[in-house]
Scaffold this active site. Structure first.
Site, PDB file in Angstrom:
ATOM      1  CG  ASN A 211      50.557  44.219  42.518  1.00 19.78           C
ATOM      2  OD1 ASN A 211      51.405  43.643  41.843  1.00 19.78           O
ATOM      3  ND2 ASN A 211      49.700  45.101  41.998  1.00 19.78           N
ATOM      4  CG  ASP A 280      41.160  45.051  41.582  1.00 14.14           C
ATOM      5  OD1 ASP A 280      41.242  45.142  40.344  1.00 14.14           O
ATOM      6  OD2 ASP A 280      41.246  43.966  42.194  1.00 14.14           O
ATOM      7  CE  LYS A 290      58.002  60.657  55.196  1.00 16.58           C
ATOM      8  NZ  LYS A 290      59.244  60.739  55.935  1.00 16.58           N
ATOM      9  N   PRO A 306      39.877  52.285  37.069  1.00 17.55           N
ATOM     10  CG  PRO A 306      40.992  53.324  35.296  1.00 17.55           C
ATOM     11  CD  PRO A 306      40.832  53.363  36.795  1.00 17.55           C
ATOM     12  CE  LYS A 338      38.936  37.382  38.651  1.00 19.33           C
ATOM     13  NZ  LYS A 338      40.205  37.256  39.318  1.00 19.33           N
TER      14      LYS A 338
HETATM   15  N1  CTP Z   1      42.794  44.158  34.908  1.00 12.02           N
HETATM   16  C1  CTP Z   1      42.784  45.371  34.261  1.00 12.02           C
HETATM   17  N2  CTP Z   1      42.460  46.516  34.941  1.00 12.02           N
HETATM   18  C2  CTP Z   1      42.134  46.464  36.238  1.00 12.02           C
HETATM   19  C3  CTP Z   1      42.138  45.234  36.906  1.00 12.02           C
HETATM   20  C4  CTP Z   1      42.479  44.096  36.219  1.00 12.02           C
HETATM   21  O1  CTP Z   1      43.106  45.417  33.070  1.00 12.02           O
HETATM   22  N3  CTP Z   1      41.823  47.582  36.873  1.00 12.02           N
HETATM   23  C5  CTP Z   1      43.095  42.927  34.176  1.00 12.02           C
HETATM   24  C6  CTP Z   1      44.369  42.254  34.602  1.00 12.02           C
HETATM   25  O2  CTP Z   1      45.477  42.687  33.821  1.00 12.02           O
HETATM   26  C7  CTP Z   1      44.047  40.791  34.352  1.00 12.02           C
HETATM   27  C8  CTP Z   1      42.588  40.696  34.694  1.00 12.02           C
HETATM   28  O3  CTP Z   1      42.071  42.004  34.463  1.00 12.02           O
HETATM   29  O4  CTP Z   1      44.175  40.441  32.992  1.00 12.02           O
HETATM   30  C9  CTP Z   1      42.387  40.304  36.131  1.00 12.02           C
HETATM   31  O5  CTP Z   1      41.077  40.489  36.493  1.00 12.02           O
HETATM   32  P1  CTP Z   1      40.640  40.988  37.943  1.00 12.02           P
HETATM   33  O6  CTP Z   1      39.180  40.836  38.023  1.00 12.02           O
HETATM   34  O7  CTP Z   1      41.151  42.320  38.282  1.00 12.02           O
HETATM   35  O8  CTP Z   1      41.393  39.989  38.802  1.00 12.02           O
HETATM   36  P2  CTP Z   1      41.615  40.197  40.281  1.00 12.02           P
HETATM   37  O9  CTP Z   1      42.178  41.535  40.613  1.00 12.02           O
HETATM   38  O10 CTP Z   1      42.394  39.023  40.696  1.00 12.02           O
HETATM   39  O11 CTP Z   1      40.098  40.197  40.696  1.00 12.02           O
HETATM   40  P3  CTP Z   1      39.513  39.809  42.099  1.00 12.02           P
HETATM   41  O12 CTP Z   1      40.306  40.634  43.023  1.00 12.02           O
HETATM   42  O13 CTP Z   1      38.100  40.210  41.997  1.00 12.02           O
HETATM   43  O14 CTP Z   1      39.751  38.341  42.171  1.00 12.02           O
END
Ligand code: CTP
Length: 405
Positions: A211, A280, A290, A306, A338
């Site tokens: 990302n 995520d 590859k 996780p 959240k």
């Molecule tokens: N976070 C984490 N581990 C993950 C995902 C997120 O520690 N696997 C933490 C990020 O560092 C941040 C927060 O959780 O502090 C963000 O929450 P998250 O729900 O993952 O936000 P988005 O990815 O933006 O969620 P969504 O896609 O559902 O909006």
């Protein structure tokens, strides 16, 4: 009462008529109980005698990088670590330029570069030099890095000009030092873990899902925590950023690696700040070789990673947990959701779009906690981080006080 008892102030004096006022500043600080170490530039000694300052502070004045006797007693790196705050009064236009450029060509600029202590500068110069775009650009750079500026005052100048450029009065500078020292050091002795940057989830040995996170906000938060005296472990995804001073950095690639590094560092941590943009999902299987473009379409099955923050928040010896939320719309609602869903103590939300949030130097945040919120306006990520850390300190202290009572 001695409000600065045993606080360690490094007072830098550079060449200006106002240098004589630095003696009064040193006297006020000593009266407040501070340990004051004066460092002068060579040209400053033309304006005020080192003997005067030595008599006031009770410590020999340092003015050279290459003084074997002084270096043997306390080397310049040790001196940089010793300082709880560095104050330069007066600060000439030339010194500001050196600080902005990060040059280290005398003892004072070397100390500033080698120290993680907050820096306070009290500029003093002719009004035209102050107004010059070069000086203003340097001030912009320094402010962006979190350097605190006091003055200059407006009035009649030693050269006969009128305008902005006079050094602020010693009593005012002393007040600014008090504020800074009262605020800083609030996290001394506390271990803090920060995650920053993106993660990379391997598809095959050469490709990954990633990302646009640059890691700038997380690195700025880590620096701001160090400035408050915290012992910071920074778990960083792949980013092109240098390690800020005073930080233990662990480099990781994937969400799984980040999870393991965080949990290895977790015992004894008081605060966890999750700034990382953790993927995520990850490919269910990373191909060992590859992937070749044999078909018209490619389907990659993704599985959940996780949630590091949720797991830390649910862990038995749970630290104070701060999350980040990057949202494209309905920022406050999603962020509050959240905060509750992950059981956080605080969440910092920001609006993201193609031009805001990722890969840029400025940002704004809406910070939420149970029963409160604060908006931090658009500004450099380093200033924003310093303000966010002040809020973290306030909430952390409030919570610790409730738990203790
Ligand atoms: N976070 C984490 N581990 C993950 C995902 C997120 O520690 N696997 C933490 C990020 O560092 C941040 C927060 O959780 O502090 C963000 O929450 P998250 O729900 O993952 O936000 P988005 O990815 O933006 O969620 P969504 O896609 O559902 O909006």
């Amino acid at each position: 009462m001695q409000p600065l008892r045993a606080r360690r102030v490094l007072l830098g004096i550079t060449a200006g008529i106002a240098a004589y006022k630095a003696a009064e500043l040193a006297r006020l600080l000593v009266k407040d109980g501070a340990d004051v170490q004066v460092v002068m530039t060579r040209s400053a000694t033309q304006f005020i005698g080192a003997m005067t300052l030595q008599a006031i502070t009770g410590r020999p004045v340092r003015d050279s990088l290459f003084d074997a006797q002084h270096e043997a007693a306390m080397g310049h790196i040790e001196l940089a670590r010793w300082a709880e705050v560095i104050v330069i009064a007066p600060a000439t236009a030339s010194t500001l330029a050196h600080l902005a450029a990060g040059t280290a060509d005398d003892l004072l600029t070397t100390l500033c570069l080698a120290s993680t202590a907050p820096l306070l500068v009290a500029p003093a110069m002719n009004q035209a030099m102050w107004a010059h775009p070069a000086t203003q650009a340097n001030i912009g750079v320094l402010s962006g890095r979190g350097t605190q500026l006091i003055g200059p005052a407006v009035g009649e100048q030693a050269c006969g000009d009128q305008g902005a450029g006079r050094m602020q009065e010693p009593a005012q500078i002393r007040g600014a030092i008090h504020d800074l020292l009262m605020k800083s050091g609030a996290l001394r002795g506390k271990r803090v873990i920060v995650t920053a940057g993106p993660t990379r989830e391997a598809i095959d040995p050469v490709r990954f899902v990633g990302n646009r996170s640059s890691g700038k906000m997380g690195f700025a938060v880590a620096s701001a925590l160090v400035a408050q005296g915290a012992d910071v472990t920074l778990v960083a995804g792949p980013v092109a950023l240098p390690t800020p001073g005073g930080i233990t950095r662990i480099d990781v690639e994937s969400a799984d690696d980040m999870h393991d590094a965080v949990f290895t560092s977790l015992p004894g941590a008081a605060i966890f700040v999750a700034c990382a943009a953790v993927a995520d999902f990850r490919p269910a299987r990373a191909a060992e070789q590859k992937i070749k473009k044999t078909d018209e379409t490619l389907v990659v099955e993704m599985i959940r990673n996780p949630d590091i923050l949720s797991e830390v928040s649910a862990s038995p010896a749970r630290p104070f947990c701060v999350g980040f939320a990057a949202e494209t719309h309905d920022v406050e609602n999603y962020a509050r959701g959240k905060l509750l869903a992950k059981g956080l103590d605080m969440i910092a939300a920001n609006q993201v779009s193609a031009s805001q949030g990722f890969e840029v130097d400025d940002n704004a945040l809406l910070v939420l906690w149970e029963g409160g919120q604060q908006r931090l306006p658009m500004q450099s990520k380093s200033r924003l981080a310093a303000q966010l850390v002040e809020l973290i300190v306030d909430r952390f202290n409030a919570q610790t006080a409730t738990e203790d009572s």
